[in-house]
Design a protein around this motif. Structure first.
Motif, PDB file in Angstrom:
ATOM      1  N   ALA A  22       5.525 -16.775 -26.890  1.00 24.35           N
ATOM      2  CA  ALA A  22       6.727 -16.535 -26.091  1.00 24.35           C
ATOM      3  C   ALA A  22       7.916 -16.211 -26.987  1.00 24.35           C
ATOM      4  O   ALA A  22       8.689 -15.298 -26.700  1.00 24.35           O
ATOM      5  CB  ALA A  22       7.023 -17.757 -25.213  1.00 24.35           C
ATOM      6  N   ALA A  23       8.044 -16.948 -28.083  1.00 28.38           N
ATOM      7  CA  ALA A  23       9.134 -16.683 -29.021  1.00 28.38           C
ATOM      8  C   ALA A  23       9.003 -15.290 -29.631  1.00 28.38           C
ATOM      9  O   ALA A  23       9.984 -14.554 -29.743  1.00 28.38           O
ATOM     10  CB  ALA A  23       9.158 -17.748 -30.115  1.00 28.38           C
ATOM     11  N   ALA A  24       7.794 -14.901 -30.013  1.00 22.62           N
ATOM     12  CA  ALA A  24       7.571 -13.569 -30.593  1.00 22.62           C
ATOM     13  C   ALA A  24       7.946 -12.479 -29.602  1.00 22.62           C
ATOM     14  O   ALA A  24       8.573 -11.478 -29.967  1.00 22.62           O
ATOM     15  CB  ALA A  24       6.117 -13.415 -31.034  1.00 22.62           C
ATOM     16  N   SER A  25       7.587 -12.668 -28.354  1.00 21.88           N
ATOM     17  CA  SER A  25       7.906 -11.687 -27.323  1.00 21.88           C
ATOM     18  C   SER A  25       9.417 -11.563 -27.136  1.00 21.88           C
ATOM     19  O   SER A  25       9.957 -10.453 -27.083  1.00 21.88           O
ATOM     20  CB  SER A  25       7.244 -12.078 -26.006  1.00 21.88           C
ATOM     21  N   MET A  26      10.102 -12.692 -27.052  1.00 22.15           N
ATOM     22  CA  MET A  26      11.559 -12.671 -26.859  1.00 22.15           C
ATOM     23  C   MET A  26      12.274 -12.091 -28.068  1.00 22.15           C
ATOM     24  O   MET A  26      13.205 -11.296 -27.917  1.00 22.15           O
ATOM     25  CB  MET A  26      12.062 -14.079 -26.534  1.00 22.15           C
ATOM     26  N   ILE A  27      11.838 -12.455 -29.251  1.00 23.13           N
ATOM     27  CA  ILE A  27      12.450 -11.931 -30.474  1.00 23.13           C
ATOM     28  C   ILE A  27      12.235 -10.421 -30.562  1.00 23.13           C
ATOM     29  O   ILE A  27      13.127  -9.685 -30.983  1.00 23.13           O
ATOM     30  CB  ILE A  27      11.902 -12.654 -31.719  1.00 23.13           C
ATOM     31  N   GLY A  28      11.069  -9.956 -30.127  1.00 22.32           N
ATOM     32  CA  GLY A  28      10.773  -8.531 -30.161  1.00 22.32           C
ATOM     33  C   GLY A  28      11.699  -7.694 -29.302  1.00 22.32           C
ATOM     34  O   GLY A  28      11.871  -6.503 -29.536  1.00 22.32           O
ATOM     35  N   ALA A  57       2.646 -10.845 -29.186  1.00 25.33           N
ATOM     36  CA  ALA A  57       2.545 -11.717 -28.017  1.00 25.33           C
ATOM     37  C   ALA A  57       1.481 -11.231 -27.048  1.00 25.33           C
ATOM     38  O   ALA A  57       0.880 -12.023 -26.330  1.00 25.33           O
ATOM     39  CB  ALA A  57       3.897 -11.809 -27.325  1.00 25.33           C
ATOM     40  N   ALA A  58       1.220  -9.931 -27.013  1.00 20.46           N
ATOM     41  CA  ALA A  58       0.249  -9.373 -26.081  1.00 20.46           C
ATOM     42  C   ALA A  58      -1.198  -9.507 -26.563  1.00 20.46           C
ATOM     43  O   ALA A  58      -2.126  -9.310 -25.786  1.00 20.46           O
ATOM     44  CB  ALA A  58       0.557  -7.895 -25.837  1.00 20.46           C
ATOM     45  N   LEU A  59      -1.396  -9.840 -27.837  1.00 15.03           N
ATOM     46  CA  LEU A  59      -2.756  -9.970 -28.376  1.00 15.03           C
ATOM     47  C   LEU A  59      -3.451 -11.183 -27.785  1.00 15.03           C
ATOM     48  O   LEU A  59      -2.821 -12.202 -27.518  1.00 15.03           O
ATOM     49  CB  LEU A  59      -2.720 -10.124 -29.894  1.00 15.03           C
ATOM     50  N   SER A  60      -4.742 -11.080 -27.608  1.00 19.82           N
ATOM     51  CA  SER A  60      -5.516 -12.242 -27.186  1.00 19.82           C
ATOM     52  C   SER A  60      -6.248 -12.793 -28.407  1.00 19.82           C
ATOM     53  O   SER A  60      -6.529 -12.067 -29.354  1.00 19.82           O
ATOM     54  CB  SER A  60      -6.520 -11.866 -26.087  1.00 19.82           C
ATOM     55  N   VAL A  69      -5.397  -6.335 -37.588  1.00 20.71           N
ATOM     56  CA  VAL A  69      -6.131  -5.212 -37.008  1.00 20.71           C
ATOM     57  C   VAL A  69      -5.149  -4.140 -36.533  1.00 20.71           C
ATOM     58  O   VAL A  69      -5.342  -2.954 -36.767  1.00 20.71           O
ATOM     59  CB  VAL A  69      -7.045  -5.684 -35.847  1.00 20.71           C
ATOM     60  N   LEU A  70      -4.062  -4.559 -35.859  1.00 21.54           N
ATOM     61  CA  LEU A  70      -3.038  -3.610 -35.414  1.00 21.54           C
ATOM     62  C   LEU A  70      -2.434  -2.863 -36.597  1.00 21.54           C
ATOM     63  O   LEU A  70      -2.260  -1.657 -36.556  1.00 21.54           O
ATOM     64  CB  LEU A  70      -1.905  -4.341 -34.675  1.00 21.54           C
ATOM     65  N   ALA A  71      -2.101  -3.593 -37.652  1.00 25.70           N
ATOM     66  CA  ALA A  71      -1.483  -2.977 -38.824  1.00 25.70           C
ATOM     67  C   ALA A  71      -2.435  -1.999 -39.495  1.00 25.70           C
ATOM     68  O   ALA A  71      -2.016  -0.923 -39.917  1.00 25.70           O
ATOM     69  CB  ALA A  71      -1.048  -4.061 -39.809  1.00 25.70           C
ATOM     70  N   ASP A  72      -3.709  -2.355 -39.584  1.00 28.25           N
ATOM     71  CA  ASP A  72      -4.697  -1.452 -40.192  1.00 28.25           C
ATOM     72  C   ASP A  72      -4.869  -0.185 -39.366  1.00 28.25           C
ATOM     73  O   ASP A  72      -5.143   0.884 -39.913  1.00 28.25           O
ATOM     74  CB  ASP A  72      -6.050  -2.156 -40.347  1.00 28.25           C
TER      75      ASP A  72
END
Length: 75
Positions: A22-28, A57-60, A69-72
């Motif tokens: 939740a914090a990552a999503s809000m900070i984003g 935040a959207a990753l499961s 994986v996203l960065a690669d």
């Protein structure tokens, strides 16, 4: 040390559970705050340029492995 009020505040999140997501999503979504690190029991991801908080935040599953994986993939 002086404070540069024009640069975003850099923050790190310790823990990638529900509250960390939740914090990552809000900070984003904020321009005045930049997520630069996230760590959990599996490791750490960090970037002085900032991480994609909403994407994290959207990753499961495990966020640290998922972000790698996203960065690669260049996302």
């Amino acid at each position: 040390m002086s404070i540069d009020e024009t640069s975003p505040l850099r923050v790190a999140i310790l823990g990638a559970g529900g509250l960390g997501r939740a914090a990552a999503s809000m900070i984003g979504m904020k321009r005045e705050v930049r997520l630069v690190a996230l760590c959990d029991s599996h490791g750490v991801v960090a970037s002085p340029d900032g991480l994609q908080g909403e994407a994290l935040a959207a990753l499961s599953g495990d966020l640290v492995d998922g972000y790698r994986v996203l960065a690669d993939a260049g996302a």
